[in-house]
Design a protein around this motif. Sequence first.
Motif, PDB file in Angstrom:
ATOM      1  N   THR A 177     -14.032  12.254   7.907  1.00  0.00           N
ATOM      2  CA  THR A 177     -15.195  11.380   8.012  1.00  0.00           C
ATOM      3  C   THR A 177     -14.687   9.961   8.248  1.00  0.00           C
ATOM      4  OG1 THR A 177     -15.258  10.865   5.649  1.00  0.00           O
ATOM      5  CG2 THR A 177     -16.473  12.826   6.392  1.00  0.00           C
ATOM      6  N   THR A 178     -15.602   9.068   8.591  1.00  0.00           N
ATOM      7  CA  THR A 178     -15.207   7.680   8.820  1.00  0.00           C
ATOM      8  C   THR A 178     -14.569   7.081   7.576  1.00  0.00           C
ATOM      9  OG1 THR A 178     -16.992   7.400  10.434  1.00  0.00           O
ATOM     10  CG2 THR A 178     -16.044   5.407   9.510  1.00  0.00           C
ATOM     11  N   THR A 179     -15.112   7.407   6.407  1.00  0.00           N
ATOM     12  CA  THR A 179     -14.572   6.879   5.152  1.00  0.00           C
ATOM     13  C   THR A 179     -13.156   7.370   4.915  1.00  0.00           C
ATOM     14  OG1 THR A 179     -16.760   6.702   4.154  1.00  0.00           O
ATOM     15  CG2 THR A 179     -14.888   6.804   2.663  1.00  0.00           C
ATOM     16  N   ASP A 183      -9.570   5.350   4.843  1.00  0.00           N
ATOM     17  CA  ASP A 183      -8.642   5.442   3.717  1.00  0.00           C
ATOM     18  C   ASP A 183      -7.228   5.769   4.201  1.00  0.00           C
ATOM     19  OD1 ASP A 183     -10.534   4.823   1.846  1.00  0.00           O
ATOM     20  OD2 ASP A 183     -10.968   6.904   1.305  1.00  0.00           O
ATOM     21  N   LEU A 184      -7.127   6.622   5.229  1.00  0.00           N
ATOM     22  CA  LEU A 184      -5.817   6.941   5.775  1.00  0.00           C
ATOM     23  C   LEU A 184      -5.153   5.699   6.372  1.00  0.00           C
ATOM     24  CD1 LEU A 184      -6.197  10.397   7.563  1.00  0.00           C
ATOM     25  CD2 LEU A 184      -4.827   9.854   5.566  1.00  0.00           C
ATOM     26  N   GLY A 227       3.209  26.380   6.009  1.00  0.00           N
ATOM     27  CA  GLY A 227       3.859  25.841   7.193  1.00  0.00           C
ATOM     28  C   GLY A 227       4.594  24.538   6.933  1.00  0.00           C
ATOM     29  N   ARG A 228       4.948  23.879   8.020  1.00  0.00           N
ATOM     30  CA  ARG A 228       5.636  22.600   7.934  1.00  0.00           C
ATOM     31  C   ARG A 228       4.612  21.476   8.042  1.00  0.00           C
ATOM     32  NH1 ARG A 228      10.893  23.610   7.869  1.00  0.00           N
ATOM     33  NH2 ARG A 228      11.474  21.413   8.097  1.00  0.00           N
ATOM     34  N   VAL A 229       4.847  20.416   7.297  1.00  0.00           N
ATOM     35  CA  VAL A 229       3.856  19.342   7.178  1.00  0.00           C
ATOM     36  C   VAL A 229       4.556  17.992   7.282  1.00  0.00           C
ATOM     37  CG1 VAL A 229       2.360  20.739   5.700  1.00  0.00           C
ATOM     38  CG2 VAL A 229       4.089  19.249   4.658  1.00  0.00           C
ATOM     39  N   ALA A 230       3.749  16.955   7.430  1.00  0.00           N
ATOM     40  CA  ALA A 230       4.233  15.588   7.323  1.00  0.00           C
ATOM     41  C   ALA A 230       3.817  15.040   5.968  1.00  0.00           C
ATOM     42  CB  ALA A 230       3.651  14.718   8.442  1.00  0.00           C
ATOM     43  N   VAL A 231       4.653  14.189   5.386  1.00  0.00           N
ATOM     44  CA  VAL A 231       4.327  13.586   4.093  1.00  0.00           C
ATOM     45  C   VAL A 231       4.461  12.074   4.195  1.00  0.00           C
ATOM     46  CG1 VAL A 231       4.889  15.578   2.661  1.00  0.00           C
ATOM     47  CG2 VAL A 231       6.709  13.985   3.301  1.00  0.00           C
ATOM     48  N   GLN A 232       3.503  11.389   3.603  1.00  0.00           N
ATOM     49  CA  GLN A 232       3.447   9.922   3.613  1.00  0.00           C
ATOM     50  C   GLN A 232       3.404   9.428   2.174  1.00  0.00           C
ATOM     51  OE1 GLN A 232       3.307   7.579   6.211  1.00  0.00           O
ATOM     52  NE2 GLN A 232       3.347   6.005   4.619  1.00  0.00           N
ATOM     53  N   PRO A 233       4.412   8.665   1.714  1.00  0.00           N
ATOM     54  CA  PRO A 233       4.388   8.173   0.328  1.00  0.00           C
ATOM     55  C   PRO A 233       3.420   7.008   0.175  1.00  0.00           C
ATOM     56  CG  PRO A 233       6.331   7.330   1.456  1.00  0.00           C
ATOM     57  CD  PRO A 233       5.644   8.250   2.423  1.00  0.00           C
ATOM     58  N   PHE A 234       2.601   7.074  -0.870  1.00  0.00           N
ATOM     59  CA  PHE A 234       1.642   5.999  -1.135  1.00  0.00           C
ATOM     60  C   PHE A 234       1.364   5.940  -2.622  1.00  0.00           C
ATOM     61  CE2 PHE A 234      -2.675   4.208  -1.518  1.00  0.00           C
ATOM     62  CZ  PHE A 234      -2.477   3.005  -0.855  1.00  0.00           C
ATOM     63  N   THR A 283      -9.841   4.333  13.147  1.00  0.00           N
ATOM     64  CA  THR A 283     -10.509   5.470  12.501  1.00  0.00           C
ATOM     65  C   THR A 283     -10.983   6.481  13.533  1.00  0.00           C
ATOM     66  OG1 THR A 283     -12.595   4.235  12.441  1.00  0.00           O
ATOM     67  CG2 THR A 283     -11.212   4.133  10.491  1.00  0.00           C
ATOM     68  N   GLU A 284     -11.415   6.023  14.693  1.00  0.00           N
ATOM     69  CA  GLU A 284     -11.870   6.946  15.732  1.00  0.00           C
ATOM     70  C   GLU A 284     -10.716   7.828  16.214  1.00  0.00           C
ATOM     71  OE1 GLU A 284     -14.208   9.111  18.132  1.00  0.00           O
ATOM     72  OE2 GLU A 284     -14.861   7.649  16.635  1.00  0.00           O
ATOM     73  N   ARG A 285      -9.525   7.268  16.302  1.00  0.00           N
ATOM     74  CA  ARG A 285      -8.355   8.058  16.691  1.00  0.00           C
ATOM     75  C   ARG A 285      -8.108   9.180  15.690  1.00  0.00           C
ATOM     76  NH1 ARG A 285      -3.807   3.425  18.178  1.00  0.00           N
ATOM     77  NH2 ARG A 285      -5.051   2.251  19.714  1.00  0.00           N
ATOM     78  N   ILE A 286      -8.241   8.870  14.404  1.00  0.00           N
ATOM     79  CA  ILE A 286      -8.016   9.877  13.372  1.00  0.00           C
ATOM     80  C   ILE A 286      -9.102  10.947  13.409  1.00  0.00           C
ATOM     81  CG2 ILE A 286      -7.925  10.260  10.878  1.00  0.00           C
ATOM     82  CD1 ILE A 286      -6.632   7.508  10.629  1.00  0.00           C
TER      83      ILE A 286
END
Length: 387
Positions: A177-179, A183-184, A227-234, A283-286
């Motif tokens: 969603t846009t929200t 947040d991402l 599977g294989r994933v990406a991880v982002q520390p936050f 946000t539109e890209r996401i």
Amino acid sequence: MRPIAVLGASGEVGSAAVEALRRLGLGPVRLGARNRARLQAAFPGENDVVAVDVTDAAALRAFVRGCAAVLDCTGPSYELGEAVPSAALSEGVPCVVVTGEQPVFDALTGAGGVSGETPVVLSAGTLPGLSGLLPRLLGQNYGRVSAPSSGSVTSGTSPARTGASLVVHTGGRERATTTVAADLVLSLGTVADANLFGEAGAAWREGARRSRVLVPDDDVEEPGFPGRVAVQPFLSLESERVAADLGLRSLDAWHVHPGPAVRSVLATLPAAQQANTPMAELTERILRAAEIDLTGRAPYYRMVLTLTEAAGAERSALVTSPDSYRLTGAVGACTVQQVLEGQVPPGVHFADRVLDPQKLVKDLATADPDTRIDLVQGGAEDEEGAL
């Protein structure tokens, strides 16, 4: 009976919250959103349906007036701020906000503070919300530390260190969603943003936030995620509160992104932010990338939290849900239940510091029966688990 007002009721989170309230036996409900026709289509036959713009303070006050409680499922929080809880406070109506972080807390408690007997609970969703309550539930094994009344964290002033460490992974493959997309974008924030929402790459070490400790990885395997994933520390402000209140030695928090399209977009966002690309475009890209990743695939959302005590004993919480929106709506509904039952004192609170985590997890089994929460200790399912 006085109704429970749900704002943003026609959205993903709001509609899930309404269903969760009904499963919990709470109501009646008063449904509010900007588009009345969309509300009526989402809830055919519902009588108490109101078109309300959350940027109109007078309309908000009229909407919440006379209600037993308000459940705010609108967003994004960084745009709407304290509008809904302010309106609820002006009418003496308890309020639960599924978003809302430090800026909202500061706005509500600053300039004279909050008076009266009205409780407000912020960050009562999945992330933040359940992500802060589950560590406290795990921490009850070695003695839960009483949370301070303040909403902020002062590094270096945490209770006596337990020596425990916490590792958190949250994420999944679902429609954005846009929200959530916003947040991402914010989760890639820099040190300058850290006092508002959190800090990318930071981790909790020995009583304080430490910058540039962890780095992202775009191709790894993580337990609990297929599977294989990406991880982002936050390291969010909620994570800092939990680490300080529980006296943790360390806390690492990771966002997990399984979809290749979203992972590709996230890799371009830091440069786009530096080029001052508008938030709406980011946000539109996401949003587009999330739709691509879902094509032909079933959505899912997971949370994996592992607390390791100084002596080496481990206790984990494993959350499996169809999507985070349903889970957020259900957490918000369970929070309303605790408010109505008188378990939340007057004042403004963060959900992770004021709610009973064990009760909330048990109530979630009713509010969202498709979500499973298992507690695992030392490799074996806890007797309290499989809730």
